[in-house]
Design an enzyme around this catalytic site. Structure first.
Site, PDB file in Angstrom:
ATOM      1  N   VAL A  89     137.079  76.014   1.469  1.00 54.09           N
ATOM      2  CA  VAL A  89     136.755  74.612   1.739  1.00 54.09           C
ATOM      3  C   VAL A  89     138.038  73.802   1.911  1.00 54.09           C
ATOM      4  O   VAL A  89     138.011  72.569   1.843  1.00 54.09           O
ATOM      5  CB  VAL A  89     135.882  74.001   0.619  1.00 54.09           C
ATOM      6  CG1 VAL A  89     134.485  74.597   0.634  1.00 54.09           C
ATOM      7  CG2 VAL A  89     136.539  74.185  -0.748  1.00 54.09           C
ATOM      8  N   ARG A 106     141.438  74.328   4.421  1.00 55.76           N
ATOM      9  CA  ARG A 106     141.704  74.190   5.850  1.00 55.76           C
ATOM     10  C   ARG A 106     141.535  75.553   6.497  1.00 55.76           C
ATOM     11  O   ARG A 106     141.869  76.588   5.909  1.00 55.76           O
ATOM     12  CB  ARG A 106     143.126  73.659   6.101  1.00 55.76           C
ATOM     13  CG  ARG A 106     143.291  72.160   5.898  1.00 55.76           C
ATOM     14  CD  ARG A 106     142.563  71.392   7.002  1.00 55.76           C
ATOM     15  NE  ARG A 106     142.765  69.960   6.930  1.00 55.76           N
ATOM     16  CZ  ARG A 106     141.934  69.122   6.332  1.00 55.76           C
ATOM     17  NH1 ARG A 106     140.864  69.581   5.704  1.00 55.76           N
ATOM     18  NH2 ARG A 106     142.164  67.825   6.345  1.00 55.76           N
ATOM     19  N   ASP A 116     133.667  76.929   5.386  1.00 50.58           N
ATOM     20  CA  ASP A 116     133.264  75.591   5.823  1.00 50.58           C
ATOM     21  C   ASP A 116     134.307  74.985   6.747  1.00 50.58           C
ATOM     22  O   ASP A 116     134.086  73.913   7.307  1.00 50.58           O
ATOM     23  CB  ASP A 116     133.047  74.681   4.603  1.00 50.58           C
ATOM     24  CG  ASP A 116     132.469  73.336   4.987  1.00 50.58           C
ATOM     25  OD1 ASP A 116     131.407  73.318   5.648  1.00 50.58           O
ATOM     26  OD2 ASP A 116     133.071  72.295   4.642  1.00 50.58           O
ATOM     27  N   GLU A 127     137.996  73.958  15.455  1.00 46.69           N
ATOM     28  CA  GLU A 127     136.723  73.298  15.230  1.00 46.69           C
ATOM     29  C   GLU A 127     136.410  72.360  16.383  1.00 46.69           C
ATOM     30  O   GLU A 127     137.310  71.686  16.890  1.00 46.69           O
ATOM     31  CB  GLU A 127     136.759  72.526  13.907  1.00 46.69           C
ATOM     32  CG  GLU A 127     136.950  73.425  12.691  1.00 46.69           C
ATOM     33  CD  GLU A 127     136.933  72.666  11.373  1.00 46.69           C
ATOM     34  OE1 GLU A 127     136.649  71.439  11.380  1.00 46.69           O
ATOM     35  OE2 GLU A 127     137.202  73.277  10.337  1.00 46.69           O
ATOM     36  N   HIS A 131     132.011  72.366   8.553  1.00 45.73           N
ATOM     37  CA  HIS A 131     132.932  71.422   7.913  1.00 45.73           C
ATOM     38  C   HIS A 131     132.166  70.231   7.326  1.00 45.73           C
ATOM     39  O   HIS A 131     132.442  69.070   7.636  1.00 45.73           O
ATOM     40  CB  HIS A 131     133.979  70.934   8.922  1.00 45.73           C
ATOM     41  CG  HIS A 131     135.234  70.443   8.243  1.00 45.73           C
ATOM     42  ND1 HIS A 131     136.475  70.500   8.846  1.00 45.73           N
ATOM     43  CD2 HIS A 131     135.459  69.891   7.028  1.00 45.73           C
ATOM     44  CE1 HIS A 131     137.390  70.009   8.034  1.00 45.73           C
ATOM     45  NE2 HIS A 131     136.790  69.626   6.921  1.00 45.73           N
ATOM     46  N   SER A 144     131.193  70.234   3.729  1.00 44.36           N
ATOM     47  CA  SER A 144     131.109  70.351   2.278  1.00 44.36           C
ATOM     48  C   SER A 144     131.341  69.028   1.560  1.00 44.36           C
ATOM     49  O   SER A 144     130.809  68.807   0.470  1.00 44.36           O
ATOM     50  CB  SER A 144     132.099  71.402   1.760  1.00 44.36           C
ATOM     51  OG  SER A 144     133.431  71.045   2.067  1.00 44.36           O
TER      52      SER A 144
END
Length: 316
Positions: A222, A224, A248, A253, A272, A274
């Site tokens: 969680v 990077r 996550d 991205e 992404h 969380s």
């Protein structure tokens, strides 16, 4: 005396800054217009924290804002040598995401321990297949990253009966140094990465570290995406070097539809999310306005980033 100019690197939806009406001259910029407007700003709010625009525009000509605030915990999308070497203060959104991320990690631990993904898939197939789950209480976790997020994760896992070791850059009370990570990984049931992205941490979770983990271990990131060598993780999960993983965050991205990560058995992929709970954007805007009031009054700001380290140092 004219009101300070606040430049907002915009994203949709924009921040609610109504409390600053008449107290700041608010301007908006996108990636294309940011460079031209930077010299005119006293303060920059990087509301679009997924953009590299600040890092790309900062080295240009002219004066620069005295203060930059990012609506995120990480500052790696902002920092460039020119900003690091400047007198500009950088602050982050510390205090907003810690508990939601900790809850999310706890949810992943429970989901993997009890094979909730498997249950949902069997339900979809209308298949009745009894299995045995894992006990969470009494298991061991290593949380990599001793900042507020890592500490919140550790506290939440301890509430579930998990024995938790936290590692950071240097050893201090309650925190193991980075030189102890290899030893701790060998006995961990859960390995949670919540470290900041720096030159020292980039790509740290690679084939060597996955190889140190026991076959029953699960890995969660969680922090990077760039902290993990994704090809090595795919190999580790696919070859059952570790029991499973949850990501996550990702190197790129949004995650491309053709990425092999989508199809790895035993790997949970989430977009992404969380730290994002209902109302999180409003909380980010309220936090910034509170900080702006301190700045305008000439008072010290919390959440000041050590630009050379790349994160807000812990002082305890």
């Amino acid at each position: 005396m004219p009101a300070p100019t606040l430049l907002v690197l915009e994203a949709d939806p924009p921040p609610r800054l109504g409390r600053l009406t008449g107290r700041a001259r608010i301007q908006y910029a996108d990636e294309d217009s940011l460079a031209a407007q930077l010299p005119l700003a006293d303060v920059l709010l990087a509301w679009d924290f997924t953009s590299d625009a600040v890092r790309n525009a900062w080295p240009g000509e002219g004066p620069r804002p005295r203060w930059v605030h990012t609506a995120s915990a990480g500052v790696d999308r902002l920092l460039c040598p020119e900003l690091i070497d400047s007198e500009t203060i950088v602050t982050n959104a510390r205090g907003i995401f810690e508990e939601p991320i900790a809850e999310y990690v706890a949810g992943l631990v429970l989901a993997m321990a009890k094979d909730i993904p498997g249950t949902l898939e069997l339900q979809r197939q209308r298949r009745w297949r009894h299995r045995e789950g894992l006990r969470v209480a009494g298991s061991k976790a290593v949380v990599v990253g001793a900042g507020p997020i890592g500490r919140a994760i550790a506290a939440t896992l301890r509430a579930l009966g998990v024995t938790v070791a936290v590692t950071g850059r240097t050893a201090r009370p309650g925190v193991h140094g980075a030189d102890q990570l290899d030893r701790l990984l060998t006995g961990a049931d859960w390995v949670v990465c919540a470290a900041p992205l720096t030159d020292a941490t980039r790509g740290m979770f690679d084939a060597r570290l996955f190889g140190l983990m026991q076959p029953s271990a699960h890995f969660i990131n969680v922090g990077r995406g760039q902290l993990v060598a994704e090809d090595d993780l795919v190999a580790a999960v696919s070859k059952r070097w570790i029991a499973g993983a949850a990501l996550d965050v990702f190197e790129q991205e949004p995650l491309a539809a053709q990425s092999p990560l989508w199809d790895v058995p035993g790997l949970i992929v989430s977009p992404h999310m969380s730290g994002d709970t209902v109302g999180w954007r409003d909380r980010l805007a309220e936090q910034f306005v509170d900080l702006y009031e301190l700045w305008a009054a000439g008072k010290p700001l919390p959440n000041v980033v050590d630009k050379k380290r790349g994160y807000v140092p812990m002082h305890d």
